[in-house]
Motif scaffolding. Structure first.
Motif, PDB file in Angstrom:
ATOM      1  N   GLU A   1      37.038  20.708  41.371  1.00  0.00           N
ATOM      2  CA  GLU A   1      36.900  21.975  40.647  1.00  0.00           C
ATOM      3  C   GLU A   1      38.246  22.700  40.618  1.00  0.00           C
ATOM      4  O   GLU A   1      38.635  23.298  39.619  1.00  0.00           O
ATOM      5  CB  GLU A   1      35.835  22.863  41.295  1.00  0.00           C
TER       6      GLU A   1
ATOM      7  N   ASP B   1      40.858  23.868  37.351  1.00  0.00           N
ATOM      8  CA  ASP B   1      41.298  25.253  37.204  1.00  0.00           C
ATOM      9  C   ASP B   1      40.299  26.066  36.388  1.00  0.00           C
ATOM     10  O   ASP B   1      40.659  26.828  35.497  1.00  0.00           O
ATOM     11  CB  ASP B   1      42.689  25.300  36.561  1.00  0.00           C
TER      12      ASP B   1
ATOM     13  N   GLU C   1      37.811  28.919  35.530  1.00  0.00           N
ATOM     14  CA  GLU C   1      37.823  30.348  35.836  1.00  0.00           C
ATOM     15  C   GLU C   1      36.652  30.771  36.717  1.00  0.00           C
ATOM     16  O   GLU C   1      36.702  31.795  37.374  1.00  0.00           O
ATOM     17  CB  GLU C   1      37.828  31.166  34.544  1.00  0.00           C
ATOM     18  N   GLU C   2      35.579  29.970  36.716  1.00  0.00           N
ATOM     19  CA  GLU C   2      34.420  30.293  37.540  1.00  0.00           C
ATOM     20  C   GLU C   2      34.655  29.997  39.019  1.00  0.00           C
ATOM     21  O   GLU C   2      33.928  30.476  39.875  1.00  0.00           O
ATOM     22  CB  GLU C   2      33.193  29.515  37.059  1.00  0.00           C
ATOM     23  N   ASN C   3      35.653  29.170  39.315  1.00  0.00           N
ATOM     24  CA  ASN C   3      35.940  28.823  40.700  1.00  0.00           C
ATOM     25  C   ASN C   3      36.518  30.022  41.429  1.00  0.00           C
ATOM     26  O   ASN C   3      37.416  30.690  40.932  1.00  0.00           O
ATOM     27  CB  ASN C   3      36.917  27.652  40.781  1.00  0.00           C
ATOM     28  N   VAL C   4      35.979  30.267  42.591  1.00  0.00           N
ATOM     29  CA  VAL C   4      36.412  31.424  43.363  1.00  0.00           C
ATOM     30  C   VAL C   4      37.015  30.923  44.673  1.00  0.00           C
ATOM     31  O   VAL C   4      36.349  30.899  45.697  1.00  0.00           O
ATOM     32  CB  VAL C   4      35.228  32.382  43.638  1.00  0.00           C
ATOM     33  N   PHE C   5      38.259  30.488  44.609  1.00  0.00           N
ATOM     34  CA  PHE C   5      38.960  30.044  45.801  1.00  0.00           C
ATOM     35  C   PHE C   5      39.869  31.173  46.274  1.00  0.00           C
ATOM     36  O   PHE C   5      40.554  31.805  45.461  1.00  0.00           O
ATOM     37  CB  PHE C   5      39.832  28.808  45.501  1.00  0.00           C
ATOM     38  N   SER C   6      39.884  31.393  47.571  1.00  0.00           N
ATOM     39  CA  SER C   6      40.823  32.362  48.132  1.00  0.00           C
ATOM     40  C   SER C   6      42.229  31.762  48.050  1.00  0.00           C
ATOM     41  O   SER C   6      42.394  30.558  47.819  1.00  0.00           O
ATOM     42  CB  SER C   6      40.464  32.665  49.588  1.00  0.00           C
ATOM     43  N   GLU C   7      43.226  32.578  48.260  1.00  0.00           N
ATOM     44  CA  GLU C   7      44.607  32.074  48.222  1.00  0.00           C
ATOM     45  C   GLU C   7      44.835  31.016  49.299  1.00  0.00           C
ATOM     46  O   GLU C   7      45.502  30.010  49.049  1.00  0.00           O
ATOM     47  CB  GLU C   7      45.613  33.223  48.370  1.00  0.00           C
TER      48      GLU C   7
ATOM     49  N   GLU D   1      42.592  28.994  50.539  1.00  0.00           N
ATOM     50  CA  GLU D   1      41.889  27.781  50.106  1.00  0.00           C
ATOM     51  C   GLU D   1      42.679  27.063  49.018  1.00  0.00           C
ATOM     52  O   GLU D   1      42.783  25.834  49.026  1.00  0.00           O
ATOM     53  CB  GLU D   1      40.482  28.123  49.619  1.00  0.00           C
ATOM     54  N   LYS D   2      43.252  27.820  48.082  1.00  0.00           N
ATOM     55  CA  LYS D   2      44.086  27.221  47.035  1.00  0.00           C
ATOM     56  C   LYS D   2      45.296  26.526  47.656  1.00  0.00           C
ATOM     57  O   LYS D   2      45.647  25.410  47.257  1.00  0.00           O
ATOM     58  CB  LYS D   2      44.553  28.286  46.041  1.00  0.00           C
TER      59      LYS D   2
END
Length: 155
Positions: A81, A85, A87-93, A95-96
């Protein structure tokens, strides 16, 4: 890399004790000393991914971590996911950063142990979208790894 034999028998009870009866600090300490790539793989296969990235980071940093385990961590933690990239993905910085670093380590062949088989569960459509989004992606991300297919001991 020379492989050391582990004297630990991997059982459901042992894995349960590691994952549910130890604090994160205790588990991190244990993981740092593990020399059995299969045990590291079993820990990650049973890890509760809602518990954050500290344990997976420690497993990935262990010199006995197998490429199959690293790819499984990437997959289970939402790496595909992340690649799309969406836009629905909610990764913290953090986690990214973790996923980006792990992607680079896999791509750059940091994992010298390559004895555990892991094939990501991707459909043809998934592979198409990933290739379209990341044309230079290494084939290991799409095809997986060779090696021994482990029977995962569920806890």
């Amino acid at each position: 890399m020379k492989k050391l034999k582990s004297n630990i028998k991997i059982t459901k009870e042992y894995l349960y004790d590691l994952l549910y009866n130890k604090s994160n600090l205790e588990l991190i300490s244990v993981i740092k000393d593990i020399t059995d790539s299969k045990l590291l793989h079993m820990i990650m296969a049973n890890y509760n991914w809602d518990n954050g990235i500290e344990i997976p980071k420690t497993v990935i940093a262990n010199s006995f971590c197998d490429l199959g385990t690293a790819l499984m961590v990437f997959s289970f933690f939402g790496g595909y996911e992340f690649l799309l990239d969406d836009e629905e993905n909610v990764f913290s910085e953090s986690e990214k950063d973790f996923l980006s670093d792990l992607q680079e380590q896999i791509k750059n062949k940091k994992f010298s142990n390559q004895s555990i088989k892991y094939i990501p569960e991707l459909t043809r459509a998934d592979k198409y979208h990933i290739k379209k989004s990341c044309p230079d992606i290494s084939k290991v991300f799409l095809e997986g790894t060779e090696g021994e297919l482990l029977d995962i001991i569920p806890v």
